[in-house]
Scaffold this motif. Structure first.
Motif, PDB file in Angstrom:
ATOM      1  N   ASP A  32       0.835  -1.216   0.000  1.00  0.00           N
ATOM      2  CA  ASP A  32       0.000   0.000   0.000  1.00  0.00           C
ATOM      3  C   ASP A  32       0.861   1.255   0.000  1.00  0.00           C
ATOM      4  N   TRP A  33       1.862   1.299   0.897  1.00  0.00           N
ATOM      5  CA  TRP A  33       2.700   2.514   0.992  1.00  0.00           C
ATOM      6  C   TRP A  33       3.416   2.745  -0.338  1.00  0.00           C
ATOM      7  N   ILE A  34       4.029   1.701  -0.881  1.00  0.00           N
ATOM      8  CA  ILE A  34       4.828   1.872  -2.107  1.00  0.00           C
ATOM      9  C   ILE A  34       3.935   2.308  -3.274  1.00  0.00           C
ATOM     10  N   VAL A  35       2.773   1.667  -3.421  1.00  0.00           N
ATOM     11  CA  VAL A  35       1.894   2.008  -4.547  1.00  0.00           C
ATOM     12  C   VAL A  35       1.363   3.438  -4.390  1.00  0.00           C
ATOM     13  N   THR A 153      13.710   3.565   2.735  1.00  0.00           N
ATOM     14  CA  THR A 153      13.391   4.804   2.022  1.00  0.00           C
ATOM     15  C   THR A 153      13.977   4.817   0.608  1.00  0.00           C
ATOM     16  N   THR A 154      14.901   3.897   0.317  1.00  0.00           N
ATOM     17  CA  THR A 154      15.465   3.849  -1.043  1.00  0.00           C
ATOM     18  C   THR A 154      15.309   2.487  -1.732  1.00  0.00           C
ATOM     19  N   CYS A 155      15.435   1.380  -0.965  1.00  0.00           N
ATOM     20  CA  CYS A 155      15.543   0.076  -1.648  1.00  0.00           C
ATOM     21  C   CYS A 155      14.261  -0.335  -2.369  1.00  0.00           C
ATOM     22  N   VAL A 156      13.125   0.242  -1.976  1.00  0.00           N
ATOM     23  CA  VAL A 156      11.864  -0.149  -2.634  1.00  0.00           C
ATOM     24  C   VAL A 156      11.662   0.582  -3.968  1.00  0.00           C
ATOM     25  N   LEU A 157      12.528   1.580  -4.246  1.00  0.00           N
ATOM     26  CA  LEU A 157      12.240   2.497  -5.357  1.00  0.00           C
ATOM     27  C   LEU A 157      12.871   2.097  -6.689  1.00  0.00           C
ATOM     28  N   PHE A 158      13.926   1.294  -6.634  1.00  0.00           N
ATOM     29  CA  PHE A 158      14.733   1.107  -7.847  1.00  0.00           C
ATOM     30  C   PHE A 158      14.670  -0.319  -8.402  1.00  0.00           C
ATOM     31  N   ASN A 251       8.649   8.327 -10.092  1.00  0.00           N
ATOM     32  CA  ASN A 251       7.507   8.376  -9.178  1.00  0.00           C
ATOM     33  C   ASN A 251       6.307   8.887  -9.968  1.00  0.00           C
ATOM     34  N   SER A 252       5.207   8.178  -9.940  1.00  0.00           N
ATOM     35  CA  SER A 252       4.048   8.612 -10.744  1.00  0.00           C
ATOM     36  C   SER A 252       3.528   9.972 -10.277  1.00  0.00           C
ATOM     37  N   ARG A 253       3.785  10.322  -8.998  1.00  0.00           N
ATOM     38  CA  ARG A 253       3.327  11.642  -8.530  1.00  0.00           C
ATOM     39  C   ARG A 253       4.152  12.771  -9.152  1.00  0.00           C
ATOM     40  N   ILE A 254       5.449  12.505  -9.452  1.00  0.00           N
ATOM     41  CA  ILE A 254       6.260  13.527 -10.137  1.00  0.00           C
ATOM     42  C   ILE A 254       5.720  13.722 -11.551  1.00  0.00           C
ATOM     43  N   LEU A 255       5.340  12.620 -12.194  1.00  0.00           N
ATOM     44  CA  LEU A 255       4.819  12.698 -13.567  1.00  0.00           C
ATOM     45  C   LEU A 255       3.520  13.489 -13.583  1.00  0.00           C
ATOM     46  N   GLU A 275       5.632  -1.108 -13.411  1.00  0.00           N
ATOM     47  CA  GLU A 275       6.195  -2.407 -13.797  1.00  0.00           C
ATOM     48  C   GLU A 275       7.706  -2.485 -13.581  1.00  0.00           C
ATOM     49  N   HIS A 276       8.416  -1.354 -13.829  1.00  0.00           N
ATOM     50  CA  HIS A 276       9.889  -1.397 -13.819  1.00  0.00           C
ATOM     51  C   HIS A 276      10.511  -0.732 -12.599  1.00  0.00           C
ATOM     52  N   ALA A 277       9.749   0.070 -11.844  1.00  0.00           N
ATOM     53  CA  ALA A 277      10.287   0.962 -10.808  1.00  0.00           C
ATOM     54  C   ALA A 277      11.272   1.937 -11.469  1.00  0.00           C
ATOM     55  N   ASN A 278      12.160   2.519 -10.663  1.00  0.00           N
ATOM     56  CA  ASN A 278      13.107   3.502 -11.189  1.00  0.00           C
ATOM     57  C   ASN A 278      14.370   2.771 -11.643  1.00  0.00           C
TER      58      ASN A 278
END
Ligand code: UT7
Length: 321
Positions: A32-35, A153-158, A251-255, A275-278
């Motif tokens: 939930d948090w990541i999405v 704070t970083t490992c879930v993003l890439f 981040n979809s919020r930046i887009l 699908e790909h993350a960063n």
């Protein structure tokens, strides 16, 4: 007038796909948090047998096949990465050797998440000045190797992956096709907001990625809106004329925020972050290849590429396919 035309694309992902739920078993996070905060649902993580060079080579082979270009026609390889196979030689030379087109120009570009924009602008300049006729521009990363897997704070993003395009120099009379405008920027004052805490000349170790995400987010929205406006003005094109925006997928919020600021139609933005993350320098060519192959981006379309990343570095490019 000579312009560089994008004549083919390809991409490659590691075999292993890791869902948010699987990550939540290892670090204190949740799907939930990541999405909700990023739009990311999964990422691909390279196995021991997969490297930046192997992913880049696979993406390059597919781009060559897509373009109908033989490897020995390629006189220039520019590969954007912050996670090279070795400190040196450049991973571009590894790709060159794997493709069997030795003898031309091959080098890496390091501008982190904006790397593909830097590589594209560099290759474009070199083609327009006659240094080569056909080029491979590649973005390839294995960011999983520089993540601190205990830092939620970083490992879930890439994630890891590669994308490539084939560029061809063509003489044009009507000013119509090809790369119309590119703009690049850097501001070294913000190094501590996004960096890797190691390197050959400091710690002697590869190091881990460190990021103050909230601050990076704020800079990203402002810088991207500014550089997009700059490229549009330079090309004499209105935002409403753009067929597709292919942004860096952080981040979809930046887009969403960038689209709102510029009045861009959100339906015209290619979003693959779920699908790909960063995937850093790979994210723009990966997203481009997905949207070309699924039939969204077509010949004749006006396509805007943009990215912002560590350094800070940021840039945009407008191309008529
Ligand atoms: O590609 C290069 C460019 N990079 C970017 O563009 C990244 C830009 N930044 C971002 O995308 C976002 O800032 C993040 C996704 C990194 C973070 O989102 P945020 O909405 O800015 O969250 P935040 O950093 O303000 O953290 C909010 C809360 C914090 O808890 P407290 O202090 O409010 O209690 C964090 O500790 O969320 C917590 N948090 C998490 N919770 C669950 C941070 N990471 C996680 C996590 N799971 N993985």
């Amino acid at each position: 007038m000579i312009r560089s035309h994008i004549v083919g694309s390809g991409s490659a992902l590691p075999e292993r796909c890791v869902s948010n739920a699987e990550l939540a078993e290892k670090v204190d996070t949740s799907d939930d948090w990541i999405v909700e905060r990023t739009g990311i649902r999964q990422r691909y993580i390279a196995g021991d047998h997969e490297t930046t060079g192997s992913l880049a080579t696979e993406a390059a082979r597919k781009a060559l096949a897509d373009a109908g270009v033989e490897a020995d026609e390629i006189g220039l390889i520019v590969l954007a990465t912050a996670t090279p196979d070795n400190t040196f030689p450049a991973t571009a030379t590894t790709v060159q050797n794997a493709l069997g087109c030795n003898g031309g120009i091959a080098f890496d570009v390091q501008a982190v998440c904006s790397g593909f924009l830097y590589a594209l602008a560099t290759a474009d300049s070199m083609l327009r000045t006659g240094m080569a006729q056909k080029a491979l521009v590649i973005g390839a990363e294995t960011f999983s190797r520089i993540l601190d897997w205990e830092d939620r704070t970083t490992c879930v993003l890439f994630g890891d992956g590669a994308g490539a395009v084939v560029l061809e120099a063509r003489e044009i009379a009507d000013g119509f096709g090809g790369i119309l405008s590119t703009k690049l920027h850097a501001d070294g004052a913000h190094k501590e907001l996004l960096y890797v805490d190691g390197g050959p000349s400091t710690t002697g170790e590869v190091g881990k990625l460190r990021m103050k995400g909230r601050e990076v987010f704020r800079h990203a929205v402002v810088n991207l809106a500014d550089v997009l406006t700059e490229v549009l003005a330079n090309a004499g094109v209105a935002a409403s004329e753009i067929d597709w925006v292919v942004p860096h997928q952080a981040n979809s919020r930046i887009l969403d925020a960038t689209a709102r600021k510029l009045g861009l139609d959100p339906a015209r933005i290619v979003v693959t972050v779920g699908e790909h993350a960063n995937t850093s320098a790979a994210s723009v060519p990966l997203a481009f290849d997905v949207a070309r192959k699924d039939g969204r981006i077509k010949e004749g379309d006006l396509v805007m590429f943009e990215a912002m990343g560590g350094g800070f570095t940021w840039g945009a490019a407008l191309a008529r396919l």
